[in-house]
Design a protein around this motif. Structure first.
Motif, PDB file in Angstrom:
ATOM      1  N   SER A  44       0.831  -1.198   0.000  1.00  0.00           N
ATOM      2  CA  SER A  44       0.000   0.000   0.000  1.00  0.00           C
ATOM      3  C   SER A  44       0.867   1.251   0.000  1.00  0.00           C
ATOM      4  CB  SER A  44      -0.922   0.022   1.222  1.00  0.00           C
ATOM      5  OG  SER A  44      -1.656   1.237   1.264  1.00  0.00           O
ATOM      6  N   THR A  45       0.504   2.212  -0.823  1.00  0.00           N
ATOM      7  CA  THR A  45       1.213   3.494  -0.834  1.00  0.00           C
ATOM      8  C   THR A  45       0.551   4.504   0.089  1.00  0.00           C
ATOM      9  OG1 THR A  45      -0.056   4.338  -2.711  1.00  0.00           O
ATOM     10  CG2 THR A  45       2.025   3.185  -3.205  1.00  0.00           C
ATOM     11  N   ILE A  46      -0.652   4.179   0.600  1.00  0.00           N
ATOM     12  CA  ILE A  46      -1.396   5.160   1.395  1.00  0.00           C
ATOM     13  C   ILE A  46      -1.637   4.758   2.843  1.00  0.00           C
ATOM     14  CG2 ILE A  46      -2.573   6.146  -0.607  1.00  0.00           C
ATOM     15  CD1 ILE A  46      -5.060   4.491   0.228  1.00  0.00           C
ATOM     16  N   ASP A  47      -1.399   3.507   3.197  1.00  0.00           N
ATOM     17  CA  ASP A  47      -1.773   3.030   4.526  1.00  0.00           C
ATOM     18  C   ASP A  47      -0.664   2.185   5.153  1.00  0.00           C
ATOM     19  OD1 ASP A  47      -3.000   2.053   6.817  1.00  0.00           O
ATOM     20  OD2 ASP A  47      -4.832   1.423   5.792  1.00  0.00           O
ATOM     21  N   GLY A  48       0.209   2.847   5.886  1.00  0.00           N
ATOM     22  CA  GLY A  48       1.312   2.157   6.532  1.00  0.00           C
ATOM     23  C   GLY A  48       0.877   1.179   7.605  1.00  0.00           C
ATOM     24  N   MET A  49      -0.240   1.467   8.267  1.00  0.00           N
ATOM     25  CA  MET A  49      -0.740   0.532   9.282  1.00  0.00           C
ATOM     26  C   MET A  49      -1.165  -0.779   8.621  1.00  0.00           C
ATOM     27  SD  MET A  49      -1.138  -0.227  12.414  1.00  0.00           S
ATOM     28  CE  MET A  49      -1.152   1.210  13.460  1.00  0.00           C
ATOM     29  N   TYR A  50      -1.768  -0.703   7.454  1.00  0.00           N
ATOM     30  CA  TYR A  50      -2.105  -1.913   6.704  1.00  0.00           C
ATOM     31  C   TYR A  50      -0.831  -2.696   6.388  1.00  0.00           C
ATOM     32  CZ  TYR A  50      -3.306  -4.965   2.828  1.00  0.00           C
ATOM     33  OH  TYR A  50      -3.445  -6.054   2.007  1.00  0.00           O
ATOM     34  N   VAL A  81      14.745   5.523   9.552  1.00  0.00           N
ATOM     35  CA  VAL A  81      13.351   5.117   9.709  1.00  0.00           C
ATOM     36  C   VAL A  81      12.715   6.112  10.679  1.00  0.00           C
ATOM     37  CG1 VAL A  81      11.813   3.340  10.621  1.00  0.00           C
ATOM     38  CG2 VAL A  81      13.817   2.674   9.317  1.00  0.00           C
ATOM     39  N   ARG A  82      11.508   6.539  10.381  1.00  0.00           N
ATOM     40  CA  ARG A  82      10.744   7.413  11.263  1.00  0.00           C
ATOM     41  C   ARG A  82       9.388   6.759  11.504  1.00  0.00           C
ATOM     42  NH1 ARG A  82      12.112  12.162  14.365  1.00  0.00           N
ATOM     43  NH2 ARG A  82      13.801  12.780  13.066  1.00  0.00           N
ATOM     44  N   ALA A  83       9.097   6.432  12.741  1.00  0.00           N
ATOM     45  CA  ALA A  83       7.793   5.859  13.080  1.00  0.00           C
ATOM     46  C   ALA A  83       6.766   6.976  13.179  1.00  0.00           C
ATOM     47  CB  ALA A  83       7.883   5.120  14.407  1.00  0.00           C
ATOM     48  N   VAL A  84       5.510   6.654  12.861  1.00  0.00           N
ATOM     49  CA  VAL A  84       4.418   7.598  13.001  1.00  0.00           C
ATOM     50  C   VAL A  84       3.288   6.947  13.775  1.00  0.00           C
ATOM     51  CG1 VAL A  84       4.969   8.872  10.883  1.00  0.00           C
ATOM     52  CG2 VAL A  84       3.356   6.974  10.798  1.00  0.00           C
ATOM     53  N   SER A  85       2.410   7.779  14.298  1.00  0.00           N
ATOM     54  CA  SER A  85       1.237   7.308  15.007  1.00  0.00           C
ATOM     55  C   SER A  85       0.099   8.283  14.739  1.00  0.00           C
ATOM     56  CB  SER A  85       1.519   7.246  16.506  1.00  0.00           C
ATOM     57  OG  SER A  85       0.374   6.833  17.207  1.00  0.00           O
ATOM     58  N   ALA A  86      -1.086   7.765  14.485  1.00  0.00           N
ATOM     59  CA  ALA A  86      -2.255   8.625  14.287  1.00  0.00           C
ATOM     60  C   ALA A  86      -2.742   9.106  15.646  1.00  0.00           C
ATOM     61  CB  ALA A  86      -3.345   7.851  13.567  1.00  0.00           C
ATOM     62  N   PHE A  87      -3.190  10.331  15.673  1.00  0.00           N
ATOM     63  CA  PHE A  87      -3.753  10.857  16.937  1.00  0.00           C
ATOM     64  C   PHE A  87      -4.907  11.763  16.649  1.00  0.00           C
ATOM     65  CE2 PHE A  87      -0.178  13.495  15.711  1.00  0.00           C
ATOM     66  CZ  PHE A  87      -0.694  14.771  15.752  1.00  0.00           C
ATOM     67  N   GLY A 110      -0.218   1.422  18.033  1.00  0.00           N
ATOM     68  CA  GLY A 110      -0.526   2.521  17.128  1.00  0.00           C
ATOM     69  C   GLY A 110       0.655   3.076  16.355  1.00  0.00           C
ATOM     70  N   TRP A 111       1.873   2.690  16.706  1.00  0.00           N
ATOM     71  CA  TRP A 111       3.052   3.176  15.993  1.00  0.00           C
ATOM     72  C   TRP A 111       3.351   2.255  14.809  1.00  0.00           C
ATOM     73  CZ3 TRP A 111       5.452   7.721  16.800  1.00  0.00           C
ATOM     74  CH2 TRP A 111       5.141   8.398  17.971  1.00  0.00           C
ATOM     75  N   TYR A 112       3.727   2.850  13.686  1.00  0.00           N
ATOM     76  CA  TYR A 112       3.998   2.060  12.489  1.00  0.00           C
ATOM     77  C   TYR A 112       4.939   2.803  11.543  1.00  0.00           C
ATOM     78  CZ  TYR A 112       0.429   5.042  10.302  1.00  0.00           C
ATOM     79  OH  TYR A 112      -0.286   6.105   9.830  1.00  0.00           O
ATOM     80  N   ALA A 135      13.003  -2.790  10.779  1.00  0.00           N
ATOM     81  CA  ALA A 135      12.427  -1.437  10.806  1.00  0.00           C
ATOM     82  C   ALA A 135      10.987  -1.481  11.313  1.00  0.00           C
ATOM     83  CB  ALA A 135      12.484  -0.807   9.413  1.00  0.00           C
ATOM     84  N   PHE A 136      10.232  -2.471  10.865  1.00  0.00           N
ATOM     85  CA  PHE A 136       8.860  -2.634  11.341  1.00  0.00           C
ATOM     86  C   PHE A 136       8.862  -2.985  12.825  1.00  0.00           C
ATOM     87  CE2 PHE A 136       8.220  -3.108   6.823  1.00  0.00           C
ATOM     88  CZ  PHE A 136       6.966  -2.566   6.595  1.00  0.00           C
ATOM     89  N   ALA A 137       9.781  -3.856  13.232  1.00  0.00           N
ATOM     90  CA  ALA A 137       9.860  -4.268  14.638  1.00  0.00           C
ATOM     91  C   ALA A 137      10.187  -3.078  15.532  1.00  0.00           C
ATOM     92  CB  ALA A 137      10.899  -5.374  14.801  1.00  0.00           C
ATOM     93  N   TRP A 138      11.095  -2.217  15.091  1.00  0.00           N
ATOM     94  CA  TRP A 138      11.443  -1.038  15.885  1.00  0.00           C
ATOM     95  C   TRP A 138      10.231  -0.127  16.047  1.00  0.00           C
ATOM     96  CZ3 TRP A 138      11.572   4.222  14.667  1.00  0.00           C
ATOM     97  CH2 TRP A 138      12.068   5.030  15.692  1.00  0.00           C
ATOM     98  N   CYS A 139       9.505   0.115  14.962  1.00  0.00           N
ATOM     99  CA  CYS A 139       8.307   0.962  15.049  1.00  0.00           C
ATOM    100  C   CYS A 139       7.292   0.343  16.010  1.00  0.00           C
ATOM    101  CB  CYS A 139       7.685   1.150  13.670  1.00  0.00           C
ATOM    102  SG  CYS A 139       8.699   2.126  12.530  1.00  0.00           S
ATOM    103  N   ALA A 140       7.068  -0.960  15.913  1.00  0.00           N
ATOM    104  CA  ALA A 140       6.111  -1.645  16.783  1.00  0.00           C
ATOM    105  C   ALA A 140       6.551  -1.582  18.248  1.00  0.00           C
ATOM    106  CB  ALA A 140       5.943  -3.096  16.343  1.00  0.00           C
ATOM    107  N   SER A 141       7.852  -1.563  18.491  1.00  0.00           N
ATOM    108  CA  SER A 141       8.358  -1.541  19.866  1.00  0.00           C
ATOM    109  C   SER A 141       8.023  -0.240  20.592  1.00  0.00           C
ATOM    110  CB  SER A 141       9.876  -1.763  19.889  1.00  0.00           C
ATOM    111  OG  SER A 141      10.563  -0.586  19.482  1.00  0.00           O
ATOM    112  N   LEU A 142       7.616   0.780  19.852  1.00  0.00           N
ATOM    113  CA  LEU A 142       7.273   2.066  20.465  1.00  0.00           C
ATOM    114  C   LEU A 142       5.900   2.044  21.137  1.00  0.00           C
ATOM    115  CD1 LEU A 142       8.638   4.413  17.679  1.00  0.00           C
ATOM    116  CD2 LEU A 142       9.719   3.815  19.857  1.00  0.00           C
ATOM    117  N   GLY A 143       5.095   1.026  20.828  1.00  0.00           N
ATOM    118  CA  GLY A 143       3.793   0.877  21.474  1.00  0.00           C
ATOM    119  C   GLY A 143       2.661   0.761  20.471  1.00  0.00           C
TER     120      GLY A 143
END
Length: 108
Positions: free
Chosen positions: A2-8, A102-108, A35-37, A25-33
């Motif tokens: 997906s080009t539009i949905d990183g959580m997917y 790598v930069r993790a993001v989270s929706a808020f 909602g992070w991806y 890279a995915f594991a590191w983002c997930a380790s933040l808690g």
């Protein structure tokens, strides 16, 4: 892919066996808690479009500003994934075994 949905993309990777070792890279983002991806390509482009404001905030908080090139969670093909150059907004597909930011993001 997906080009539009990183959580997917994150959920797809998490469904694979040994994903934490095979996709650090995915594991590191997930380790933040929860909602992070790892953002998808188009999400990372939005971050680039707001990078002047984001960098100002990061600097004010004493955090590291954006680097040069960031991976997205969007796969190009079996061996390549897309990334964004944060100084120009250019997008490029590179071999997944290359080291970049790598930069993790989270929706808020």
């Amino acid at each position: 892919t997906s080009t539009i949905d990183g959580m997917y993309n994150m959920q797809e990777i998490r469904s694979l066996q040994n994903w934490q070792n095979d996709y650090p890279a995915f594991a590191w983002c997930a380790s933040l808690g929860d909602g992070w991806y790892l953002p998808a390509l188009d999400e990372l482009k939005v971050v680039y479009n707001k990078s002047e404001y984001i960098n100002r905030t990061l600097k004010a908080k004493g955090k590291k500003e954006f680097g040069v090139w960031y991976w997205s969670s969007t796969q190009d093909d079996r061996v390549s994934a897309w990334g964004v150059v944060m100084r120009s907004g250019g997008t490029y597909g590179y071999n997944k075994n290359r080291n970049h930011y790598v930069r993790a993001v989270s929706a808020f």
